[in-house]
Scaffold this active site. Structure first.
Site, short mmCIF file in Angstrom:
data_model
loop_
_atom_site.label_atom_id
_atom_site.label_comp_id
_atom_site.label_asym_id
_atom_site.label_seq_id
_atom_site.Cartn_x
_atom_site.Cartn_y
_atom_site.Cartn_z
N GLU A 289 0.84 -1.20 0.00
CA GLU A 289 0.00 0.00 0.00
C GLU A 289 0.87 1.25 0.00
O GLU A 289 1.49 1.60 1.02
CB GLU A 289 -0.93 0.04 1.22
CG GLU A 289 -1.83 1.27 1.21
CD GLU A 289 -2.71 1.39 2.45
OE1 GLU A 289 -3.25 2.50 2.67
OE2 GLU A 289 -2.85 0.40 3.18
N LYS B 227 -8.44 -15.40 16.11
CA LYS B 227 -8.52 -15.09 14.68
C LYS B 227 -9.93 -14.76 14.20
O LYS B 227 -10.28 -15.01 13.05
CB LYS B 227 -7.93 -16.25 13.85
CG LYS B 227 -6.50 -16.59 14.25
CD LYS B 227 -5.96 -17.81 13.55
CE LYS B 227 -4.56 -18.12 14.07
NZ LYS B 227 -3.99 -19.32 13.47
N ASP C 148 1.62 -14.42 13.31
CA ASP C 148 0.50 -15.12 12.69
C ASP C 148 -0.40 -14.08 12.04
O ASP C 148 -1.06 -13.30 12.71
CB ASP C 148 -0.28 -15.89 13.76
CG ASP C 148 -1.31 -16.84 13.17
OD1 ASP C 148 -1.90 -16.49 12.13
OD2 ASP C 148 -1.53 -17.92 13.75
N HIS D 175 -2.43 9.93 -1.42
CA HIS D 175 -2.63 8.69 -2.16
C HIS D 175 -2.45 8.89 -3.66
O HIS D 175 -2.01 7.98 -4.37
CB HIS D 175 -3.99 8.08 -1.84
CG HIS D 175 -3.98 7.31 -0.55
ND1 HIS D 175 -3.62 5.98 -0.48
CD2 HIS D 175 -4.23 7.69 0.71
CE1 HIS D 175 -3.68 5.56 0.78
NE2 HIS D 175 -4.05 6.59 1.53
#
Length: 408
Positions: free
Chosen positions: A101, A232, A307, A403
């Site tokens: 990004e 998660k 993770d 951006h």
């Protein structure tokens, strides 16, 4: 069989992907190449870039990956220096961020500059536990309550009888029982040193289940995870009670620094935070009352071998911003569920270990647990930098411009 014969047999399905190592005398690097070439042949494609890597398959297959064919490469940048005045992280740090990004690293870097100029970030760890919540089926609710009381009163016994048999580093500290009908969920809380600890607490919890079944023959152990861990998944449990490291990072930024470096005012940042992060998130029913925790957590997790699915809980949290009586800006991030480690799992992979070494947290700490806590404080500081920079960009109406320049 020679190389070409193996590639052909894998391509046509005569040899399964997970069986290739049997035909390479355990050479996992060769097996990786065979699988990749077989896919190229099967689909008529080139996987040239996936096949360029420095990681040794013999070190990661069987520990970190199966059916390996190569690697995915993610550009890595670095933000900093960021001054942190923590309980474990003290000094100036550079933060590795793996992302595709555009503008993210630049934004965090700008936040680091403003925070460091203001004297740094103060970080505080208010919780440290890894949880696993097995599910037991009991004859009825009253029996479930009896089992829960026995477990609560015998934590030391369970540590000695079960946990100590499978780990030297894990320590059972508490249990929170939840009863639904005849279902008993035992949310165990463990200390896990410098490891994130999911494997440790999973194996330990299974040993505890064996002891409970011996003690209560009419109780049946059904599932090692009853989903109250919670792992998660977006959830209120971890948002309220915490999991992994619960960390707060805060800073006081003088008005002149806000105006000079961030091109806005404390009042505008505070108002944008209130109306966007608090009111907007409440309307959305979000567990993230923040601008973009997940962006920074995700980039650091990918860089350092955490993770990646636990970015979900890492994105939970609250950003606060207010104007002090003196006209300066107070800003903080509260991160209830930052599940990180500096040993085990993906931290063993050489590239990820190098990223950890940039921050001085690779491997185990002395005493054990201090490196993981230091790492958590650095992440919280980086998240604060990212929140500050994005809120300022929105307040100054610079977000789209950034951006356009860096993300297109």
């Amino acid at each position: 069989m020679n190389f070409e014969e193996l590639v052909e047999k894998v391509a046509n399905g005569e040899i399964k992907l997970h069986q290739v190592e049997k035909y390479t005398n355990g050479d996992k690097k060769l097996a990786t190449e065979i699988r990749r070439k077989a896919l190229e042949r099967k689909f008529g494609i080139s996987l040239e870039n996936i096949g360029h890597y420095s990681i040794d398959p013999n070190r990661v297959i069987g520990k970190n990956i199966e059916n390996m064919i190569g690697v995915v490469q993610i550009p890595m940048g670095v933000a900093g220096p960021l001054k942190i005045n923590g309980e474990y992280a003290k000094g100036e740090f550079y933060i590795p961020l793996a992302t595709t990004e555009g503008a993210l690293v630049a934004s965090v870097n700008r936040g680091c500059s403003a925070l460091t100029a203001a004297g740094g970030v103060k970080t505080t760890i208010i919780g440290d536990k890894m949880t696993r919540a097995p599910l037991l089926k009991c004859p009825d609710a009253r029996r479930a309550r009896e089992v829960a009381e026995w477990v609560k009163n015998n934590l030391d016994y369970l540590q000695e009888k079960a946990v100590s048999n499978v780990t030297r580093h894990g320590r059972l500290r508490d249990v929170k029982p939840y009863i639904v009908g005849n279902n008993l969920y035992l949310r165990f809380e463990f200390e896990t040193g410098d490891a994130m600890g999911m494997n440790m607490v999973t194996i330990s919890s299974e040993e505890i289940m064996k002891v409970i079944e011996e003690e209560f023959p009419d109780v049946k152990y059904l599932a090692l995870s009853g989903n109250l861990c919670v792992d998660k998944k977006p959830n209120a449990m971890n948002f309220i009670n915490g999991r992994g490291k619960t960390v707060i990072a805060e800073a006081l930024i003088p008005r002149e620094i806000v105006e000079k470096k961030l091109k806005t005012t404390p009042e505008l940042i505070a108002e944008v935070n209130y109306r966007k992060n608090l009111v907007g998130s409440a309307q959305a029913g979000s567990y993230g009352f923040n601008a973009h925790f997940g962006n920074i957590v995700g980039a650091i997790f990918l860089a350092t071998g955490q993770d990646e699915a636990q970015i979900t809980e890492g994105s939970h949290g609250i950003t606060l911003a207010e104007v002090t009586p003196e006209g300066d800006l107070y800003i903080s991030v509260t991160m209830p569920s930052l599940e990180v480690g500096t040993v085990g799992g993906g931290t063993r992979v050489p590239t990820q270990r190098e990223a950890l070494s940039i921050m001085g947290v690779a491997g185990g700490g002395d005493p054990p647990g201090t490196n993981a806590k230091k790492f958590a404080e650095i992440i919280a500081g980086a998240v604060l930098a990212g929140e500050l920079s994005l809120l300022a960009a929105i307040a100054a109406k610079h977000l789209a411009k950034a951006h356009k320049e860096l993300g297109r």
